[in-house]
Structures are given as structure tokens and as C-alpha cells.
Design an enzyme around this catalytic site. Structure first.
Site, PDB file in Angstrom:
ATOM      1  N   ARG A  45      -6.419  -3.009  17.475  1.00  0.00           N
ATOM      2  CA  ARG A  45      -6.528  -3.370  16.167  1.00  0.00           C
ATOM      3  C   ARG A  45      -8.067  -3.738  15.824  1.00  0.00           C
ATOM      4  NH1 ARG A  45      -5.047  -7.912  14.562  1.00  0.00           N
ATOM      5  NH2 ARG A  45      -2.734  -7.889  15.450  1.00  0.00           N
ATOM      6  N   TYR A  97      -7.962   9.198  -8.778  1.00  0.00           N
ATOM      7  CA  TYR A  97      -6.677   9.647  -7.939  1.00  0.00           C
ATOM      8  C   TYR A  97      -5.392   8.957  -8.278  1.00  0.00           C
ATOM      9  CZ  TYR A  97      -4.029  10.610  -3.588  1.00  0.00           C
ATOM     10  OH  TYR A  97      -3.139  11.028  -2.894  1.00  0.00           O
ATOM     11  N   ASP A 169     -15.287   7.081  -4.739  1.00  0.00           N
ATOM     12  CA  ASP A 169     -14.504   7.715  -3.882  1.00  0.00           C
ATOM     13  C   ASP A 169     -15.049   9.174  -3.821  1.00  0.00           C
ATOM     14  OD1 ASP A 169     -12.559   9.343  -2.886  1.00  0.00           O
ATOM     15  OD2 ASP A 169     -10.913   8.213  -3.828  1.00  0.00           O
ATOM     16  N   LYS A 194      -9.038  14.876   3.809  1.00  0.00           N
ATOM     17  CA  LYS A 194      -9.206  16.188   3.137  1.00  0.00           C
ATOM     18  C   LYS A 194     -10.611  16.859   3.892  1.00  0.00           C
ATOM     19  CE  LYS A 194      -6.447  14.345   0.417  1.00  0.00           C
ATOM     20  NZ  LYS A 194      -6.395  13.736  -0.521  1.00  0.00           N
TER      21      LYS A 194
HETATM   22  C1  PLP Z   1      -6.223  12.412  -1.030  1.00  0.00           C
HETATM   23  C2  PLP Z   1      -6.877  11.119  -2.042  1.00  0.00           C
HETATM   24  C3  PLP Z   1      -6.866   9.758  -1.714  1.00  0.00           C
HETATM   25  C4  PLP Z   1      -5.744   9.086  -0.802  1.00  0.00           C
HETATM   26  O1  PLP Z   1      -5.906   9.643   0.581  1.00  0.00           O
HETATM   27  P1  PLP Z   1      -4.899   9.636   1.721  1.00  0.00           P
HETATM   28  O2  PLP Z   1      -5.502   9.938   2.758  1.00  0.00           O
HETATM   29  O3  PLP Z   1      -4.029  10.808   1.131  1.00  0.00           O
HETATM   30  O4  PLP Z   1      -4.135   8.388   1.724  1.00  0.00           O
HETATM   31  C5  PLP Z   1      -7.904   9.043  -2.466  1.00  0.00           C
HETATM   32  N1  PLP Z   1      -8.676   9.678  -3.353  1.00  0.00           N
HETATM   33  C6  PLP Z   1      -8.788  10.851  -3.588  1.00  0.00           C
HETATM   34  C7  PLP Z   1      -9.976  11.530  -4.267  1.00  0.00           C
HETATM   35  C8  PLP Z   1      -7.971  11.888  -2.761  1.00  0.00           C
HETATM   36  O5  PLP Z   1      -8.059  13.238  -2.988  1.00  0.00           O
END
Ligand code: PLP
Length: 378
Positions: A45, A97, A169, A194
Site C-alpha cells: 500500500r 465528469y 482533469d 481511458k
Molecule cells: C472516466 C472519467 C473519470 C473517472 O475515472 P474512473 O477510472 O472511471 O474512476 C474522471 N474524469 C473523466 C473526465 C472521466 O472520463
């Protein structure tokens, strides 16, 4: 070294064995020579050699001083929000998001953190929303699903003046196309699920920071709350990152051609793509991004849920799935999928019409993709 080269050589050969691919240290703990005498690792961890490599990699790619890997994008977001204390305020882009909106408005609100959601494409709105309690400005650019662009450099100046931190983000573009820290951002957040991992097979999240005090605090919070990325998922993300540049070039090239094709189709109403000259902030996108990315949204002249569903069930290569950044092309329907719980008035205000379709354009052959869209529209 140019980014393409850096990406391919993102992990050094293993010191112990020379293994060219980073070994997966699938271990929870490490044997110590004596109490508190170890080789820099005590418990996974706190630190793991495979995770350490991917954390260093993302820090290098984003141009920050430290990176942190989490079990999902939201675990990363959650850890950054733990930097806040009661009474602090967050200004966030109004089509942030959905999961970020949800954690701010249903979890952190309970701890006395106030969030305001504004249209950050207009700098005046940002200046007006800031006050003495503002601690974070939380941006996404481009946003989901109408791909609105905010000016990172200008908002960074406003944040600095107000003593607030700018968090970006960067999920929709990845460091291959946009590096927010070089534009003045303090913290970068990613859903590595992603584009970073890129193959639709792993959930991961990242935070990159550019200040030693924030790095120390995040290191403490990551270990204290524990939502860390597993060794195997660290390895999968590392593997994906090596082809990031190549993929994002192809995603962008295909998406641009699809956006241009959609503009000419008689059944299509609006097309949202920052690479189109008539996009509301095309110039800012061109200034701060290396390319325009793989996401394209469009609405139909027949603006009904039924028409959107008809299109999305007729595509054969574009798969209907709630994800993006996969090498495969994906389609989704914001009104009934990602934005289902958004009130209808708010949905329409932010451009999420009933027929709006979001495409995450993959890296397949462009003719196959165009033919698929054409037959589904026809
Ligand atoms: C998918 C997404 C998240 C969250 O990510 P997870 O891996 O699904 O927890 C945050 N910000 C954006 C822009 C996203 O597309």
C-alpha cells in the site's frame, strides 16, 4: 528527448535481471533485514516497485515532480479532494465528469466543502465566482460530451492571483496532446482507464503534482486512504502508455475525418469537435493542445431518444459502451447513459439534446468507420 521516444522507453530494464519489460512485483510485503531496515519497500500500500515505475512515468510525461497511481480515476479525484478542509470552496466547470459532480455534491458537501459549478469557457465567470475561501478551481478541457474548451493558461493566472490551486482533469487528451502543468496548472488528474491504458481492460487513476509540499501531503493521503493501483494494473497501464502517442495521433486523425463527414450528412444537426474551425473555442484548443483528440459528439435533425437509439443499435464497428479512449470505436448516448440522472432542463442547457450521440473514435481503418456511420445514419 521527444515525447514519442520517451514513451517507448518509459521503463528502464530491470536492474536485477535485465528484464526488458518491467516485472510485476505481485507481493504484499517485503522481507526486512532488521526492524525498520529495508530496501525502500515495506508494504505494497505504501510502495510497490511496479507501481513506482508507472508513477514516475506519468510524472515525467506530465512534466511534474511526483506522480501517484490509484485504483480508479475517482479514487485519484477523491485523494486530491482530501487536501481540502471544512469551509473551503471549489469552483468546477459546469459539465464536469458526472462522478466528480457526484462526489462533490453528495459526499464532500457533508464535510462542509462548498462547490460552485460555472461555465469556465468565459473567464469573467471564473473571476466573479472566486472569493477568499476558494481553494480549488477544477477544470476539464475538453468537457464531456459537448467538448467545451477552457483556457488553462488564463485560468491558471486567475487562480494564482487568488491563492487557489488549479486542477486539470486531463483524461480526454492525455499528456500526448496537452500538458496542463506547462500551462500553469498545479495538479493534473487522470482516469487512466481511458487513453493512458487505452485498451479497455483496466481501471486506473493518476495524480501528478508540481510542488514538493503537495507531493508530501498526497503521498501521506494515498497511503492513509489506501486506494492504490495493483501491481498487475500498474503493469497493464505501463504497457498501454508505450503506444500513447501513436494511438492519440490515429484517434485524432480519424476523429477529424468523422467530424468533417458528419457536417456534410443531411440527417445530422450539430457536430461538436474542437478541431472544426467553427468550434466556439477552436483557437484556444489550437493554442494549448497538440491535436484535437478522439472524441466527437453530434446531434440529429430528428431530435428524439428513439432516433439516437436507432443509430446506436445499428452501428456494427462502433460498440455501444460507457467508456472512452479504447482502441476500439465506441458510441454512447449521454441522455440515457452518462447523464441519465441530470435534470432534463440542465441537460438541455448544457447542449445534451435527446439525440446527442458521443463517439469515442478508435484506431481502426477510417473507411470502415465512415462506412459504419453512413449505413447506420441511412
Ligand atoms: C472516466 C472519467 C473519470 C473517472 O475515472 P474512473 O477510472 O472511471 O474512476 C474522471 N474524469 C473523466 C473526465 C472521466 O472520463
Amino acid at each position: 528527448m521527444k515525447l514519442e521516444t520517451k514513451l517507448v522507453h518509459i521503463s528502464e530494464p530491470d536492474e536485477l535481471t535485465g528484464a526488458i519489460s518491467t516485472p510485476i512485483y505481485q507481493t504484499s510485503s517485503y522481507v526486512q533485514e532488521a526492524p525498520d531496515v529495508n530496501k525502500g519497500f515495506a508494504y505494497t500500500r505504501t510502495a510497490n516497485p511496479t507501481r513506482k515505475v508507472v508513477e514516475q512515468a506519468i510524472a515525467d510525461l506530465e512534466g511534474g515532480i511526483a506522480g501517484f497511481a490509484f485504483s480508479s480515476g475517482l479514487a485519484a479525484t477523491d485523494c486530491v479532494l482530501k487536501l481540502l478542509k471544512q469551509g473551503d470552496e471549489v469552483i468546477a466547470v459546469n459539465d464536469v465528469y458526472g462522478g466528480t459532480y457526484r462526489i462533490l455534491t453528495t459526499v464532500y458537501n457533508k464535510f462542509g466543502i462548498i462547490s460552485k459549478f460555472i461555465d469556465t469557457t468565459n473567464l469573467e465567470n471564473v473571476r466573479n465566482a472566486i472569493n477568499k475561501k476558494t481553494r480549488f478551481i477544477w477544470l476539464e478541457t475538453p468537457t464531456n460530451p459537448t467538448l467545451k474548451i477552457s483556457d488553462i493558461e488564463e485560468i491558471a493566472k486567475i487562480a494564482k492571483q487568488a491563492g487557489a490551486l488549479l486542477i486539470v482533469d486531463n483524461t480526454f487528451l492525455s499528456p500526448a496532446l496537452q500538458q496542463p502543468i506547462s500551462l500553469g496548472a498545479d495538479i493534473v488528474v487522470h482516469s487512466g482507464t481511458k487513453y493512458l491504458s487505452g485498451h479497455g481492460d483496466v481501471l486506473s487513476g493518476f495524480v501528478v503534482v508540481n510542488d514538493q509540499n503537495i507531493a508530501d501531503e498526497l503521498k501521506y493521503l494515498q497511503n492513509t486512504s489506501g486506494g492504490v493501483l495493483s501491481p498487475f494494473d500498474s503493469w497493464l497501464t505501463l504497457r498501454g502508455i508505450q503506444t500513447l502517442y501513436l494511438r492519440l495521433e490515429k484517434h485524432s486523425e480519424n476523429a477529424k475525418k468523422i467530424a468533417e463527414y458528419l457536417l456534410t450528412h443531411p440527417k445530422v444537426d450539430k457536430v461538436y469537435y474542437p478541431g472544426l474551425k467553427d468550434h466556439h473555442n477552436h483557437d484556444i484548443a489550437a493554442k494549448q493542445q497538440k491535436n484535437f483528440g478522439g472524441m466527437v459528439s453530434f446531434s440529429l435533425k430528428e431530435d428524439t431518444l428513439k432516433a439516437a437509439k436507432r443509430f446506436l443499435t445499428r452501428t456494427k464497428i462502433f460498440l455501444l459502451a460507457e467508456n472512452l479512449g479504447d482502441v476500439r470505436s465506441l458510441g454512447s448516448h449521454p441522455a440515457t447513459m452518462t447523464h441519465k440522472s441530470t435534470p432534463i432542463e440542465v441537460r438541455k442547457e448544457t447542449g445534451i439534446q435527446d439525440s446527442l450521440i458521443r463517439l469515442s473514435v478508435g484506431i481502426e481503418n477510417i473507411d470502415d468507420l465512415l462506412n459504419d456511420i453512413k449505413q447506420a445514419l441511412d
